[in-house]
Design an enzyme around this catalytic site. Structure first.
Site, PDB file in Angstrom:
ATOM      1  N   ASN A   1     -54.713  -5.138   6.200  1.00  0.00           N
ATOM      2  CA  ASN A   1     -53.384  -5.256   6.779  1.00  0.00           C
ATOM      3  C   ASN A   1     -53.537  -5.119   8.285  1.00  0.00           C
ATOM      4  O   ASN A   1     -54.053  -4.107   8.764  1.00  0.00           O
ATOM      5  CB  ASN A   1     -52.467  -4.162   6.223  1.00  0.00           C
ATOM      6  CG  ASN A   1     -51.268  -3.892   7.108  1.00  0.00           C
ATOM      7  OD1 ASN A   1     -50.769  -4.775   7.784  1.00  0.00           O
ATOM      8  ND2 ASN A   1     -50.809  -2.651   7.128  1.00  0.00           N
TER       9      ASN A   1
ATOM     10  N   MET B   1     -46.593  -7.849   9.269  1.00  0.00           N
ATOM     11  CA  MET B   1     -47.934  -7.785   8.708  1.00  0.00           C
ATOM     12  C   MET B   1     -47.872  -7.515   7.203  1.00  0.00           C
ATOM     13  O   MET B   1     -46.791  -7.404   6.633  1.00  0.00           O
ATOM     14  CB  MET B   1     -48.748  -6.717   9.437  1.00  0.00           C
ATOM     15  CG  MET B   1     -49.183  -7.152  10.841  1.00  0.00           C
ATOM     16  SD  MET B   1     -50.266  -5.979  11.669  1.00  0.00           S
ATOM     17  CE  MET B   1     -49.046  -4.813  12.284  1.00  0.00           C
ATOM     18  N   CYS B   2     -49.017  -7.358   6.608  1.00  0.00           N
ATOM     19  CA  CYS B   2     -49.131  -7.237   5.152  1.00  0.00           C
ATOM     20  C   CYS B   2     -48.958  -5.787   4.714  1.00  0.00           C
ATOM     21  O   CYS B   2     -48.735  -4.891   5.517  1.00  0.00           O
ATOM     22  CB  CYS B   2     -50.496  -7.751   4.704  1.00  0.00           C
ATOM     23  SG  CYS B   2     -50.929  -9.363   5.404  1.00  0.00           S
ATOM     24  N   GLN B   3     -49.072  -5.565   3.405  1.00  0.00           N
ATOM     25  CA  GLN B   3     -49.078  -4.210   2.874  1.00  0.00           C
ATOM     26  C   GLN B   3     -50.200  -4.072   1.858  1.00  0.00           C
ATOM     27  O   GLN B   3     -50.566  -5.030   1.170  1.00  0.00           O
ATOM     28  CB  GLN B   3     -47.734  -3.836   2.237  1.00  0.00           C
ATOM     29  CG  GLN B   3     -46.629  -3.641   3.258  1.00  0.00           C
ATOM     30  CD  GLN B   3     -45.516  -2.733   2.757  1.00  0.00           C
ATOM     31  OE1 GLN B   3     -45.598  -2.095   1.710  1.00  0.00           O
ATOM     32  NE2 GLN B   3     -44.437  -2.670   3.526  1.00  0.00           N
TER      33      GLN B   3
END
Length: 261
Positions: free
Chosen positions: A108, A1-3
């Site tokens: 996120n 996933m994103c940050q």
């Protein structure tokens, strides 16, 4: 996933130090290489930079590392795509106008089967679950409060309610600001630190960079940094609880037990 990376200060401050470490995670020290973006509030305006290239390859990201833009509210994002192709329109943070203010949002996580009914007042440009969630939040806020921006207490109560609703569909770590406060919600991982007098030296974990903040601040300065994973190893970061929402203003966590207008 994103940050995610956010900053809130009581006086305009640059985010060069934190962004330098954060951007390194966009393809070098971590795998978030599917685009990135950053937004700076400057008065009622917003200066936004996004790129579908990884943060470690993007000339625009290099500019941000070298250009000390000062702001009281900053939201940044590095992307590892879970929904939606790698493209500019799917890069966070997203921005919309509501009540004569710009609202900036980044997320996120991964929302499964999240397809709320959107009435056309706010529509996604790309095809991410994140932008759908942002449009839904603004739509429901306008439905609830009509044509006038509600009090901060009302905003915060609404945000607690809707983040809980959306988080039922999956992971929902998010940051949202209209330049007067910064709303943050944690499903899994968020940390924050408040730097204030007496300031000390901080050293990044992802880059060989350190800053003695006592040399570049005044005793009245206060800076809150919120991030998916701590950027430094020689400072004490506070981890959010799962499901926790915190609101930041003037460089610190806002006490919402007191009535706000």
């Amino acid at each position: 996933m994103c940050q995610l990376l956010g900053m809130n200060c009581n006086t305009p401050t640059d985010i060069v130090f934190s962004f330098t470490g954060f951007a390194t995670r966009g393809g070098l020290t971590d795998e978030h290489k599917d685009g990135w973006g950053i937004a700076f509030f400057e008065g009622r305006g917003v200066r936004t930079f996004v790129d579908h290239q990884s943060a470690v390859e993007s000339p625009v990201a290099e500019l941000i590392k070298r250009y000390p833009i000062k702001s009281k509210y900053v939201i940044a994002h590095i992307r590892k795509a879970t929904q939606g192709q790698v493209s500019l329109e799917n890069c966070h943070p997203f921005i919309r106008e509501c009540w004569g203010r710009y609202w900036v949002f980044a997320h996120n996580g991964d929302l499964k089967e999240f397809f709320p009914v959107l009435d056309g007042s706010f529509q996604p440009v790309g095809n991410t679950d994140s932008e759908r969630a942002f449009c839904y939040i603004l739509q429901q806020m306008r439905k609830r409060f009509g044509d006038n921006l509600p009090s901060l207490t009302e905003q915060a109560a609404f945000m607690r309610e809707i983040t809980t609703e959306i988080a039922a569909y999956g992971t929902f770590n998010m940051m949202l600001s209209h330049g007067e406060v910064l709303f943050t919600h944690c499903s899994t991982n968020l940390y924050y630190i408040v730097r204030k007098h007496p300031f000390a030296t901080a050293a990044l974990t992802d880059e060989d960079v350190a800053v003695d903040f006592s040399q570049v601040t005044t005793p009245d300065d206060k800076v809150a940094v919120i991030v998916t994973a701590p950027l430094t190893a020689n400072e004490t970061w506070t981890q959010y609880a799962a499901g926790e929402m915190l609101v930041f203003a003037d460089g610190d966590v806002l006490d919402l037990t007191q009535e706000q207008v």
